[in-house]
Enzyme design. Structure first.
Site, mmCIF file in Angstrom:
data_model
loop_
_atom_site.group_PDB
_atom_site.id
_atom_site.type_symbol
_atom_site.label_atom_id
_atom_site.label_comp_id
_atom_site.label_asym_id
_atom_site.label_seq_id
_atom_site.Cartn_x
_atom_site.Cartn_y
_atom_site.Cartn_z
ATOM 1 C CB THR A 123 11.559 21.315 29.009
ATOM 2 O OG1 THR A 123 10.504 22.289 29.051
ATOM 3 C CG2 THR A 123 11.899 21.100 27.558
ATOM 4 C CD GLU A 125 7.529 25.844 26.542
ATOM 5 O OE1 GLU A 125 7.454 26.022 25.330
ATOM 6 O OE2 GLU A 125 6.708 26.324 27.334
ATOM 7 C CE1 TYR A 147 14.593 25.200 25.581
ATOM 8 C CE2 TYR A 147 12.271 24.804 26.039
ATOM 9 C CZ TYR A 147 13.596 24.742 26.425
ATOM 10 O OH TYR A 147 13.914 24.198 27.646
ATOM 11 C CE LYS A 151 15.877 21.662 26.428
ATOM 12 N NZ LYS A 151 16.979 21.075 27.198
#
Ligand code: GDD
Length: 329
Positions: A123, A125, A147, A151
């Site tokens: 991602t 992010e 999060y 990842k």
């Protein structure tokens, strides 16, 4: 028929990918967790064409058994705790599922069926507090939430299994992707669902957090095609997937409200409750590698995407009023 295993099949991406692979002639096996409610609204229309098996990314033996039994040609890992704010409330669970869960799955593949091709849902992010604009495959990571951190681990363990064991394992670094099946807590759906309810007189205001955050928003239908293309290459490589256009949450509101003839400023209220402990201010993709090597390009513009979502929510809310039954997706 090639066999694909999709973890997270009942989520937004899983449902679009399952449709895409069925159209391509794949047999589709979906991995689901045991839940007490058993709702699978997004894949209800596919249930007679796919097979569901129960396992959990936190439970290694269940993953091993499934890989051993079915020996899938392709494995798409789309499962996870995907809502950024929850990752501050449940950082351990987020890490267990999103980070260690990937190692468990890779271990199961390495032990039981190393020929399988593996896709990891990475991602944008991971770029977090961005080191450059736009972001490409070589941009350093600076995650801003538990999060994002989980990842980054998952990304590197995927790269590591490719380099350590020669697995065909790739990481698709996908920027935000949306659709009428997006969960309602994410900002695009939160806005489009509220627009529909306001239009029908069921709601008077919409409370949001940071209106200045910018994201590169694309259509999920386009993004699942990119996942598949990555697994069809001769060599396993990682790719950034996005549109190359960023818009603010404020612009999102403008487009969604004005589509039904309303001015967002009359309805949107900024509520600090929705501010994040650490924000990602801007994400913008440089998808040129995907275009060059995969021949991938997005087909739906930002405005078309938001209009599609508002249309779908107007129809949903109309049905809710007609039947008196709330929809779940
Ligand atoms: N959810 C939400 N709710 N976000 C809001 C709100 C609100 O009321 N108000 C403003 N925002 C801002 C958030 O602060 C964030 O900057 C932006 O809207 C987008 O938030 P989300 O839609 O929740 O998505 P995300 O960018 O945090 O994460 C999504 O995209 C990632 C890819 O970049 C998720 O799908 C992640 O799982 C995914 O990895």
């Amino acid at each position: 028929m090639p066999l694909a295993l999709i973890t997270g099949i009942s989520g937004q991406d899983g449902s679009y990918l399952a449709e895409f692979l069925l159209d391509k002639g794949y047999e589709v096996l979906g991995l689901i967790r045991h839940t007490s409610h058993g709702y699978h609204e997004r894949i209800r229309h596919l249930l007679d064409r796919i097979q569901l098996v129960k396992a959990d990314l936190t439970d290694f033996p269940s993953l091993l058994r499934i890989i051993e039994k079915y020996k899938p040609d392709e494995v798409y890992n789309l499962a996870g705790q995907t809502f950024v704010p929850v990752s501050w409330e449940q950082p351990i669970l987020t890490g267990d599922v999103n980070a260690l869960g990937v190692t468990r799955l890779l271990e199961a593949i390495r032990i039981a069926h190393p020929k399988a091709r593996f896709y990891q849902a990475s991602t944008s992010e991971m770029f977090g507090k961005v080191r450059e604009i736009p972001q490409n495959e070589n941009t350093p990571f600076y995650p801003r939430s538990p999060y994002g951190v989980s990842k980054v681990y998952a990304h590197w363990i995927t790269v590591n299994y490719r380099e350590s064991y020669g697995l065909f394992a790739v990481s698709g670094i996908l920027f935000n992707h949306e659709s009428p099946r997006r969960g309602r807590q994410f900002v695009t759906r939160k806005v489009t669902y509220a627009v529909a309810r306001i239009k029908y007189g069921l709601q008077k205001e919409l409370r949001l957090g940071n209106l200045d955050a910018k994201r590169d928003w694309g259509y999920t239908g386009d993004y699942v095609r990119a996942m598949w293309l990555m697994l069809q290459q001769d060599e396993p490589e990682d790719f950034v997937i996005g549109t190359g256009e960023a818009h603010s949450v404020r612009e999102l509101c403008e487009v969604a409200f004005s589509y039904v003839g309303l001015d967002y400023r009359d309805y949107v209220v900024v509520d600090p409750k929705f501010f994040r402990p650490a924000e990602v201010d801007i994400l913008l993709a440089d998808p040129s590698k995907a275009k060059r090597k995969l021949g991938w390009e997005p087909t739906v513009s930002f405005e078309e995407l938001i209009h599609m979502m508002v249309d779908a929510d107007l129809e949903r809310v109309r049905r809710e009023i007609e039947t008196g039954v709330p929809t779940r997706v």
